[in-house]
Design an enzyme around this catalytic site. Sequence first.
Site, PDB file in Angstrom:
ATOM      1  N   HIS A  43       0.815  -1.224   0.000  1.00  0.00           N
ATOM      2  CA  HIS A  43       0.000   0.000   0.000  1.00  0.00           C
ATOM      3  C   HIS A  43       0.846   1.271   0.000  1.00  0.00           C
ATOM      4  O   HIS A  43       0.305   2.369  -0.083  1.00  0.00           O
ATOM      5  CB  HIS A  43      -1.011  -0.002   1.153  1.00  0.00           C
ATOM      6  CG  HIS A  43      -0.400   0.014   2.519  1.00  0.00           C
ATOM      7  ND1 HIS A  43      -0.239  -1.119   3.263  1.00  0.00           N
ATOM      8  CD2 HIS A  43       0.080   1.017   3.276  1.00  0.00           C
ATOM      9  CE1 HIS A  43       0.315  -0.807   4.426  1.00  0.00           C
ATOM     10  NE2 HIS A  43       0.523   0.486   4.450  1.00  0.00           N
ATOM     11  N   ASP A  88       8.188  -6.035  -3.884  1.00  0.00           N
ATOM     12  CA  ASP A  88       9.621  -6.065  -4.185  1.00  0.00           C
ATOM     13  C   ASP A  88       9.903  -4.950  -5.183  1.00  0.00           C
ATOM     14  O   ASP A  88       9.266  -4.894  -6.237  1.00  0.00           O
ATOM     15  CB  ASP A  88      10.008  -7.387  -4.864  1.00  0.00           C
ATOM     16  CG  ASP A  88      10.249  -8.504  -3.869  1.00  0.00           C
ATOM     17  OD1 ASP A  88       9.800  -8.366  -2.729  1.00  0.00           O
ATOM     18  OD2 ASP A  88      10.874  -9.500  -4.243  1.00  0.00           O
ATOM     19  N   SER A 177       4.870   2.044   7.877  1.00  0.00           N
ATOM     20  CA  SER A 177       4.592   0.933   6.960  1.00  0.00           C
ATOM     21  C   SER A 177       5.778   0.669   6.047  1.00  0.00           C
ATOM     22  O   SER A 177       6.453   1.602   5.601  1.00  0.00           O
ATOM     23  CB  SER A 177       3.383   1.258   6.085  1.00  0.00           C
ATOM     24  OG  SER A 177       2.209   1.252   6.844  1.00  0.00           O
TER      25      SER A 177
END
Length: 228
Positions: A43, A88, A177
């Site tokens: 996200h 990734d 995050s």
Amino acid sequence: VIGGDECNINEHRFLVALYDGLSGTFLCGGTLINQEWVLTAQHCNRSLMNIYLGMHNKNVKFDDEQRRYPKKKYFFRCNKNFTKWDEDIRLNRPVRFSAHIEPLSLPSNPPSEDSVCRVMGWGQITSPPETLPDVPHCANINLFNYTVCRGAYPRMPTKVLCAGVLEGGIDTCNRDSGGPLICNGQFQGIVFWGPDPCAQPDKPGVYTKVFDYLDWIQSVIAGNTTCS
């Protein structure tokens, strides 16, 4: 990170900062795993991103700070039983390792329950209100077993880790995050999600379990992007 302290300048050489390439807004953390690859949370993705390596204070640039952007991004879409939470990123060119930049190796074993783990990031240090620091904050939290996790979040999928402090007060928070959860020196989790407000009692943070994605991560790095 709520309830932490400014990180030691030498303890986060693998921690990267992701910025929105259009607005210049700080978005998320990430983890450098070798010269060309960064792991983060899905996200955090934007169409244009700048990736800063070797950064500590957002306003004071180190001589060896480097900037890259994504050459290619890969999202996990191989198995419906897995969360589709990690990303990734292949960098546009290799990173030069230096005094403030070095990778964090992938885990060789899954984490043991009740591990003490380290989290870090430039995310909120108060919740509410939203206070973002100029320097990364670090804290120690505990890894919980899956039963505790399901007790807090009954619909939790299996390929995750829960970590925090049951009495509350220490936790990752918004804009942490994508950063790492490091247990016994190994890169075991990617910061994904947590309660709002952050650091509530009995509401641990939720992390993608890196060990369960090793085959996929290594195959993507090797150039095989199809699902086996």
